[in-house]
Design a protein around this motif. Structure first.
Motif, PDB file in Angstrom:
ATOM      1  N   LEU A 225       0.786  -1.163  -0.122  1.00 59.35           N
ATOM      2  CA  LEU A 225      -0.088  -0.030  -0.111  1.00 59.35           C
ATOM      3  C   LEU A 225       0.808   1.192  -0.023  1.00 59.35           C
ATOM      4  CD1 LEU A 225      -2.871  -1.245   2.604  1.00 59.35           C
ATOM      5  CD2 LEU A 225      -2.732  -1.766   0.057  1.00 59.35           C
ATOM      6  N   ASN A 226       1.845   1.071   0.807  1.00 62.43           N
ATOM      7  CA  ASN A 226       2.923   2.423   0.534  1.00 62.43           C
ATOM      8  C   ASN A 226       3.597   2.716  -0.394  1.00 62.43           C
ATOM      9  OD1 ASN A 226       2.290   3.237   3.310  1.00 62.43           O
ATOM     10  ND2 ASN A 226       3.898   1.934   4.163  1.00 62.43           N
TER      11      ASN A 226
ATOM     12  N   VAL B 187       1.218  10.516   3.483  1.00 63.67           N
ATOM     13  CA  VAL B 187       1.265  11.261   4.800  1.00 63.67           C
ATOM     14  C   VAL B 187       0.059  11.507   5.264  1.00 63.67           C
ATOM     15  CG1 VAL B 187       1.918  13.468   6.090  1.00 63.67           C
ATOM     16  CG2 VAL B 187       3.774  12.308   4.909  1.00 63.67           C
ATOM     17  N   LYS B 188      -0.988  12.408   4.338  1.00 58.31           N
ATOM     18  CA  LYS B 188      -2.340  12.445   4.940  1.00 58.31           C
ATOM     19  C   LYS B 188      -3.202  11.366   5.286  1.00 58.31           C
ATOM     20  CE  LYS B 188      -6.562  14.932   3.496  1.00 58.31           C
ATOM     21  NZ  LYS B 188      -7.252  13.885   3.880  1.00 58.31           N
ATOM     22  N   CYS B 189      -2.998  10.192   4.467  1.00 53.85           N
ATOM     23  CA  CYS B 189      -3.458   8.804   4.583  1.00 53.85           C
ATOM     24  C   CYS B 189      -3.332   8.286   6.276  1.00 53.85           C
ATOM     25  CB  CYS B 189      -3.082   7.853   3.726  1.00 53.85           C
ATOM     26  SG  CYS B 189      -3.877   7.910   2.124  1.00 53.85           S
ATOM     27  N   TRP B 190      -1.889   8.495   6.622  1.00 54.82           N
ATOM     28  CA  TRP B 190      -1.558   7.871   7.825  1.00 54.82           C
ATOM     29  C   TRP B 190      -1.903   9.081   9.060  1.00 54.82           C
ATOM     30  CZ3 TRP B 190      -0.571   3.304   8.824  1.00 54.82           C
ATOM     31  CH2 TRP B 190      -0.297   2.179   8.050  1.00 54.82           C
TER      32      TRP B 190
ATOM     33  N   ALA C 192     -12.620   0.743   0.272  1.00 53.90           N
ATOM     34  CA  ALA C 192     -13.057   1.969  -0.237  1.00 53.90           C
ATOM     35  C   ALA C 192     -11.794   3.033  -0.008  1.00 53.90           C
ATOM     36  CB  ALA C 192     -14.256   2.542   0.675  1.00 53.90           C
ATOM     37  N   TRP C 193     -10.947   2.995   1.068  1.00 54.43           N
ATOM     38  CA  TRP C 193      -9.921   3.995   1.282  1.00 54.43           C
ATOM     39  C   TRP C 193      -8.961   3.517  -0.168  1.00 54.43           C
ATOM     40  CZ3 TRP C 193      -4.727   2.421   1.404  1.00 54.43           C
ATOM     41  CH2 TRP C 193      -3.932   3.485   1.592  1.00 54.43           C
ATOM     42  N   LEU C 194      -8.675   2.294  -0.443  1.00 52.49           N
ATOM     43  CA  LEU C 194      -7.707   2.061  -1.560  1.00 52.49           C
ATOM     44  C   LEU C 194      -8.208   2.798  -2.913  1.00 52.49           C
ATOM     45  CD1 LEU C 194      -6.652  -1.637  -1.267  1.00 52.49           C
ATOM     46  CD2 LEU C 194      -5.296   0.169  -1.353  1.00 52.49           C
TER      47      LEU C 194
ATOM     48  N   ASP D   3      -3.869   4.014  14.716  1.00 53.70           N
ATOM     49  CA  ASP D   3      -4.297   5.218  15.389  1.00 53.70           C
ATOM     50  C   ASP D   3      -3.318   6.372  14.895  1.00 53.70           C
ATOM     51  OD1 ASP D   3      -4.996   6.527  18.137  1.00 53.70           O
ATOM     52  OD2 ASP D   3      -2.975   6.626  18.024  1.00 53.70           O
ATOM     53  N   ALA D   4      -3.952   7.510  14.592  1.00 56.42           N
ATOM     54  CA  ALA D   4      -3.488   8.598  14.096  1.00 56.42           C
ATOM     55  C   ALA D   4      -2.002   9.216  14.933  1.00 56.42           C
ATOM     56  CB  ALA D   4      -4.293   9.711  13.818  1.00 56.42           C
ATOM     57  N   GLU D   5      -2.279   9.305  16.285  1.00 53.47           N
ATOM     58  CA  GLU D   5      -1.007   9.560  17.074  1.00 53.47           C
ATOM     59  C   GLU D   5       0.146   8.444  16.998  1.00 53.47           C
ATOM     60  OE1 GLU D   5       1.497  11.720  19.050  1.00 53.47           O
ATOM     61  OE2 GLU D   5      -0.508  12.397  18.267  1.00 53.47           O
ATOM     62  N   GLN D   6      -0.190   7.422  17.024  1.00 52.99           N
ATOM     63  CA  GLN D   6       0.907   6.279  16.822  1.00 52.99           C
ATOM     64  C   GLN D   6       1.308   6.197  15.507  1.00 52.99           C
ATOM     65  OE1 GLN D   6       1.481   3.736  19.083  1.00 52.99           O
ATOM     66  NE2 GLN D   6       3.621   3.609  17.764  1.00 52.99           N
TER      67      GLN D   6
END
Length: 362
Positions: free
Chosen positions: A50-51, A64-67, A122-124, A248-251
């Motif tokens: 995916l990356n 970056v936005k996705c993560w 859907a995200w993909l 988790d966005a912060e992680q």
């Protein structure tokens, strides 16, 4: 700082699988870009696939936005009221008192034969531009396992029809906890079962200079004879990047930062395992600093005993017995810096770290 990697070369990049830890790879990619490192091939397994799609599209901002926007409900279909409890479970923070409340969710997962990954599909579709991948100047390979055909696959994504690309990316990342559904008429499971660090596809296609971005995990590495003329530069970590399903966005922000500085360590030859230290001291200066810290003539210490007995004993304890005085000094300073709570996520010179330690001691 002097760049240690030859950025006149063009590299292939291998991205290891690791689920929710994948933000680490994006951080490393950012450091490579800043250093002017060029690449013309990418291979990925699972989240590495995916990356890898983002790298092939050359769209770091999107990656970056996705993560930074990631959360569990963007990967699996989960009720908002249940999401926090599942996040705690995937992070390993579940309390005994919480287990009873999770029983219905666990039974639902079993009854449905796995987690519903409709949100990931859907995200993909939203994040991946199949045409840009087809038209990219970067060759792109992913690893997966066809359950239907009972064999491991290395797929060149650029050669697929556009409408099959997202399915094959998902096939590479199909975690065994996901509900089995056919992709392109076949069943697949995570490529990490056969080749979590997909070097083989790059080597088989003639790439000689490879950068491997590793994520600590439990996948299987494909065994093969590495040609003598292939050079692999490894970026990896000594930090805990969280759980495989802990989205988790912060992680992710933290993992991205760690990946960025771990790549800097490799690119610029920085010292340290949990700090990023730019070397200025010579071996002699390192020994003098060790003696300043450990030798006390007033207490009747024996200088000879310190050099011949105590320093080797300390080095064995810290795992630097095969290295020099400088590495021993760095290991001791890192241990003290951690105990004093000094911030690790930055590049600091050894001289600056000495000053900060002196100032921070009670």
């Amino acid at each position: 700082m002097e760049l240690k990697l030859d950025n006149k070369k063009v590299y292939a990049v291998a991205l290891e699988g690791g689920g929710a830890k994948g933000a680490y790879e994006v951080g490393a990619w950012k450091a490579l870009e800043e250093a002017g490192v060029k690449y013309n091939a990418v291979s990925g397994t699972s989240v590495g696939a995916l990356n890898g799609a983002m790298m092939v599209m050359r769209d770091m901002d999107r990656a970056v936005k996705c993560w930074m926007d990631i959360r569990l409900s963007k990967v699996i279909d989960v009720d908002p009221e249940e999401e926090e409890e599942l996040r705690k479970m995937f992070r390993g923070e579940i309390e005994l008192s919480d287990i009873h409340g999770l029983i219905p969710q666990v039974f639902d997962i079993i009854r449905n034969r796995g987690l519903d990954v409709a949100p990931l599909r859907a995200w993909l579709r939203e994040a991946v531009d199949e045409r840009r991948i087809k038209e990219s100047d970067v060759e792109f390979f992913v690893s997966t396992v066809s359950i239907t055909d009972r064999k491991a696959l290395e797929i060149k994504i650029n050669d697929l029809p556009e409408d099959e690309i997202c399915d094959m990316l998902l096939a590479s990342a199909y975690h065994p906890s996901f509900r089995l559904e056919k992709l392109g008429g076949k069943l697949y499971t995570d490529g990490g079962f056969v080749d979590t660090l997909p070097l083989h596809a790059l080597v088989e296609n003639g790439y000689k200079d490879i950068i491997a971005i590793r994520i600590p995990g439990h996948g299987v590495e494909k065994r093969f004879k590495m040609p003598e003329d292939v050079r692999v530069t490894v970026i990896d970590t000594n930090f805990d990047l969280g759980g495989v399903l802990y989205f988790d966005a912060e992680q992710s922000r933290r993992d991205m930062e760690i990946g960025y500085y771990d790549a800097k360590r490799v690119l610029y030859g920085l010292y340290g395992k949990r700090y990023y230290i730019d070397r200025s001291f010579s071996e002699r200066q390192a020994l003098e600093l060790l003696l300043d810290r450990l030798y006390d003539e007033k207490e009747g210490d024996s200088l000879r005993r310190l050099c011949e007995k105590e320093l080797p004993r300390i080095a064995r304890r810290l795992g630097t017995e095969r290295e020099g005085y400088y590495e021993l000094l760095i290991a001791l300073m890192e241990r003290e810096a951690e105990s004093l709570g000094l911030e690790p996520m930055r590049i600091i010179s050894d001289a600056e770290l000495v000053k900060e330690l002196d100032a921070a001691r009670p």
